[in-house]
Design an enzyme around this catalytic site. Sequence first.
Site, PDB file in Angstrom:
ATOM      1  N   CYS A   1       0.790  -1.276   0.111  1.00 35.32           N
ATOM      2  CA  CYS A   1      -0.059   0.142   0.046  1.00 35.32           C
ATOM      3  C   CYS A   1       0.758   1.351  -0.108  1.00 35.32           C
ATOM      4  CB  CYS A   1      -1.018   0.010   1.164  1.00 35.32           C
ATOM      5  SG  CYS A   1      -1.886  -1.167   1.101  1.00 35.32           S
TER       6      CYS A   1
ATOM      7  N   HIS B   1      -2.870   7.156   2.649  1.00 37.66           N
ATOM      8  CA  HIS B   1      -3.311   5.828   2.198  1.00 37.66           C
ATOM      9  C   HIS B   1      -4.856   5.520   2.605  1.00 37.66           C
ATOM     10  CE1 HIS B   1      -3.975   2.084   1.089  1.00 37.66           C
ATOM     11  NE2 HIS B   1      -3.896   1.242   2.207  1.00 37.66           N
TER      12      HIS B   1
ATOM     13  N   ASN C   1     -10.175   0.638  -0.189  1.00 39.10           N
ATOM     14  CA  ASN C   1      -8.743   0.515  -0.167  1.00 39.10           C
ATOM     15  C   ASN C   1      -8.195  -0.078  -1.576  1.00 39.10           C
ATOM     16  OD1 ASN C   1      -6.077  -0.158   0.234  1.00 39.10           O
ATOM     17  ND2 ASN C   1      -6.561  -1.144   2.265  1.00 39.10           N
TER      18      ASN C   1
END
Length: 328
Positions: free
Chosen positions: A114, A255, A285
């Site tokens: 990520c 993020h 996500n």
Amino acid sequence: MLSARISAIASYLPDDILDNEMLSKMVDTNDEWITTRVGIKERRILKMDGAGSSYLGIKAIEKMAAAYNIDLDTVDLVICATSNPDYRFPSTASVIIEGAKIKNCYGYDIQAACAGFIVALQDANAYIRSGLYKKVIVVCTEKMSSMINYQDRATCPLFGDGAACVLVEPTEEEGMGVRDAVLHVDGRGRDHLLMEGGGSVMPTTPETVAAGKHFLFQDGRNVYKNAVTDMLTSSMAIMERNNLSADEIAYLIPHQANLRIIEAVASRAKIPMEKVLVNIQHVGNTSAASIPICLDEYKDSLHKGDKLVLTAFGAGFTWGAMYLVWDL
């Protein structure tokens, strides 16, 4: 002295939407449970047969080239950040380069989970500052649905598919572009966030497939705790190192993993939520693609000279923060 600036940006999301009501018919969950815990209402899913992460990345690059009138044959390098490569080999970058008809460049993949965007952007920054390359595309593309167990109520509401890309070019204008980054990795986090099967440690067999070893596994409590701590400390470190106060920052772009994580980081950093860019509610996500997708969505709210702090946390554990002055 040369600096690296983002000179173009675009993102691509697949058309199909998987919302919380639809998920509730697939697994034991409901809209209130998901929204309360992670702040996600819907996510996009790539359902096209035979299309992988490269398809999303190609679409993002094509959108960027059209929007900014970019001659892709002038691009020197493509860096692809993904945790969902089309194949173990060849690289997804090579597939994207061919699919986007980029003729004169090198390309490779990176795996920083990520945190992929800030890691790849720091790579591009180094190439630009060294003078080795002049036009670098960073493309972050994730078909997260390819590794999700839609019977696991703890993980399947979290993730969506999508891609985004930026063109990175040199500038001699003082104070613009990528100013600084702090990046970390701690391999002790391995067992808390991983896909166990399919690599050389646990090659694919009928037994590993039957045991669900080829789906993403996440120890949610451990990941939450470390994500808050590490995104906070890296953001504070980059601010302190560059004498930035919360008042001077135009926006924090974290993020997009979990709204509760984002709110906790912002609160502890004393950055008001109106200065935090969030789109997790309708995207979910998207791993490495989450920060650039968010940047692209809010690009009309950004102004030249805006001081931005980007921060991410992912498997590895890999995390960090970047100080970027907007110049687009």
